[in-house]
Design a protein around this motif. Structure first.
Motif, PDB file in Angstrom:
ATOM      1  N   LYS A  67      -6.470  15.628   5.508  1.00 57.06           N
ATOM      2  CA  LYS A  67      -5.440  14.942   5.013  1.00 57.06           C
ATOM      3  C   LYS A  67      -5.084  15.662   3.589  1.00 57.06           C
ATOM      4  O   LYS A  67      -4.066  15.184   2.889  1.00 57.06           O
ATOM      5  N   ASN A  68      -5.950  16.688   3.197  1.00 54.63           N
ATOM      6  CA  ASN A  68      -5.699  17.272   1.739  1.00 54.63           C
ATOM      7  C   ASN A  68      -4.691  18.550   1.981  1.00 54.63           C
ATOM      8  O   ASN A  68      -5.104  19.790   2.413  1.00 54.63           O
ATOM      9  N   ASP A  69      -3.588  18.176   1.674  1.00 56.07           N
ATOM     10  CA  ASP A  69      -2.568  19.178   1.678  1.00 56.07           C
ATOM     11  C   ASP A  69      -2.715  20.487   0.560  1.00 56.07           C
ATOM     12  O   ASP A  69      -2.123  21.550   0.974  1.00 56.07           O
ATOM     13  N   ALA A  70      -3.403  20.271  -0.296  1.00 58.15           N
ATOM     14  CA  ALA A  70      -3.670  21.389  -1.265  1.00 58.15           C
ATOM     15  C   ALA A  70      -4.458  22.313  -0.364  1.00 58.15           C
ATOM     16  O   ALA A  70      -4.783  23.438  -1.245  1.00 58.15           O
TER      17      ALA A  70
ATOM     18  N   GLN B  99     -15.283   9.542   7.145  1.00 52.98           N
ATOM     19  CA  GLN B  99     -14.255   9.488   6.056  1.00 52.98           C
ATOM     20  C   GLN B  99     -14.142  10.431   5.052  1.00 52.98           C
ATOM     21  O   GLN B  99     -13.159  11.022   4.632  1.00 52.98           O
ATOM     22  N   ASP B 100     -15.358  11.253   4.737  1.00 54.87           N
ATOM     23  CA  ASP B 100     -15.167  12.494   4.114  1.00 54.87           C
ATOM     24  C   ASP B 100     -14.405  13.689   5.033  1.00 54.87           C
ATOM     25  O   ASP B 100     -13.796  14.533   4.243  1.00 54.87           O
ATOM     26  N   LEU B 101     -14.638  13.854   6.213  1.00 52.84           N
ATOM     27  CA  LEU B 101     -13.768  14.689   6.994  1.00 52.84           C
ATOM     28  C   LEU B 101     -12.302  14.110   6.899  1.00 52.84           C
ATOM     29  O   LEU B 101     -11.644  15.294   6.780  1.00 52.84           O
TER      30      LEU B 101
ATOM     31  N   GLN C 122      -9.920  26.874   4.449  1.00 51.83           N
ATOM     32  CA  GLN C 122     -10.587  26.098   3.544  1.00 51.83           C
ATOM     33  C   GLN C 122     -10.984  24.915   4.073  1.00 51.83           C
ATOM     34  O   GLN C 122     -12.275  24.331   4.151  1.00 51.83           O
ATOM     35  N   LYS C 123     -10.113  24.178   4.720  1.00 47.65           N
ATOM     36  CA  LYS C 123     -10.566  22.982   5.806  1.00 47.65           C
ATOM     37  C   LYS C 123     -11.598  23.158   6.552  1.00 47.65           C
ATOM     38  O   LYS C 123     -12.577  22.226   6.781  1.00 47.65           O
ATOM     39  N   ARG C 124     -11.429  24.457   7.258  1.00 45.60           N
ATOM     40  CA  ARG C 124     -12.475  24.772   8.240  1.00 45.60           C
ATOM     41  C   ARG C 124     -14.013  24.886   7.501  1.00 45.60           C
ATOM     42  O   ARG C 124     -15.179  24.376   8.062  1.00 45.60           O
TER      43      ARG C 124
END
Length: 364
Positions: free
Chosen positions: A261-264, A254-256, A269-271
């Motif tokens: 899904k965070n478009d900001a 869920q945290d991943l 940053q996602k990596r």
């Protein structure tokens, strides 16, 4: 010890291979199927079928040692119990794969920054988020090709193998070393597949069979050994740790998912956040206060943790609370539960959506 064959290996091999070859030709016209993969799988499946011998015949030839005989007795008894509680009777596990020394390898693949698994399409079963191999050397080229396309990959071994009713699956040698709970869970899991299989929804099918296998295995142990027996208490203790482990993985998933899904966030940053979340796994396991943490500490240090590994977990453990809600509604009666699940999902294009709607209607 040696055994005698009433028919030579070639007879079994070519009969099985011809049947599988017909299946292969049919499979090859489906998009997503690799002819080479299916042909190779057909070859090794036929090889496995060719090594089957009736268990009773091997018993008479004194092929098994006492511990192996006890395991075979357990498998037979579990099958009988499955029929008693409403699972579909099959001819699986009435034969033994003599001299079978192969491992079974499963690979899965997933996008790097999204829980979008790679799926392969096959007849009857539909889309599947993993592929099985009988030799590691056959799996490795697939892994390289998938990773070249940008997918993350995960490979693991499987202790049992099922053709989902197409053929009479044998007991594999390694299964005879399992404990009573694992044997019961595995056999009842496969019987659940034979009882209900929804084409094109492997995640639903595996989650359903996982739930049925676990519940029925505990019922079996309680019926055979008593609710307060050592066998039941050991299984419950182990299961409590597994439940906590699933909670750890569900929360990590869920945290991943929130990060992906965070478009900001930028891709980089996602990596970075993804790496930090996977890096937090040891601390999460420690916080879970497992009774026997060594097994799970070993799991988090063995192999790479990535999206492909997480979607394997999700395939087998999706929406368990909804299954539990229907089970409770049906008075914890497995036959009524399975009948209800069949009715809920019949004709539905999205079985999980139908399951969720039904479960939530009874939770209000």
């Amino acid at each position: 010890m040696t055994t005698t064959n009433s028919k030579p290996f070639k007879t079994y091999f070519f009969r099985g291979f011809l049947t599988l070859l017909a299946f292969t030709i049919f499979s090859a016209v489906f998009p997503g199927c690799s002819v080479g993969y299916v042909v190779r799988s057909a070859y090794f499946q036929a090889e496995l079928l060719g090594k089957r011998e009736p268990i009773e015949k091997l018993r008479a030839a004194q092929h098994f040692n006492p511990d192996e005989l006890r395991a075979l007795d357990r498998i037979r008894d579990v099958k009988q119990y499955g029929a008693e509680i409403g699972l579909k009777a099959t001819d699986n596990y009435d034969t033994f794969a003599t001299n079978w020394n192969r491992k079974i390898w499963n690979i899965s693949a997933c996008e790097e920054l999204a829980f979008e698994p790679k799926r392969w399409t096959f007849p009857v079963v539909g889309k599947i988020p993993y592929l099985g191999f009988f030799r590691r050397q056959d799996a490795d080229p697939w892994i390289r090709r998938l990773e070249k396309k940008g997918y993350e990959t995960y490979i693991r071994t499987a202790g049992a193998y099922s053709t989902l009713g197409w053929f009479k699956d044998p007991v594999l040698p390694g299964m005879l070393k399992w404990n009573d709970y694992r044997l019961a869970d595995t056999v009842l899991h496969e019987l659940a597949h034979a009882t209900l299989w929804i084409k094109g929804s492997v995640k639903f099918n595996e989650s359903f069979a996982n739930f049925v296998g676990e519940v029925a295995a505990f019922q079996y142990l309680e019926d055979r050994f008593g609710p307060n027996s050592e066998a039941v208490n050991k299984a419950k203790s182990r299961h409590e740790d597994i439940k906590k482990w699933r909670t750890v993985l569900r929360e990590l998933y869920q945290d991943l998912q929130s990060v992906y899904k965070n478009d900001a966030l930028t891709q980089e940053q996602k990596r970075e956040q993804k790496a930090a979340l996977f890096g937090s796994l040891p601390a999460r396991v420690a916080k879970a206060q497992l009774q026997k943490p060594d097994r799970f500490n070993k799991a988090i240090t063995k192999g790479t943790w990535n999206n492909a590994r997480m979607v394997q977990y999700k395939t087998y453990n999706h929406n368990r609370d909804y299954f539990r809600a229907i089970y409770e509604k049906e008075g914890q009666d497995l036959l009524r539960f399975m009948t209800a699940i069949e009715g809920i999902t019949k004709g539905k294009t999205d079985p999980f959506k139908a399951l969720k709607k039904e479960a939530e209607s009874h939770q209000k």
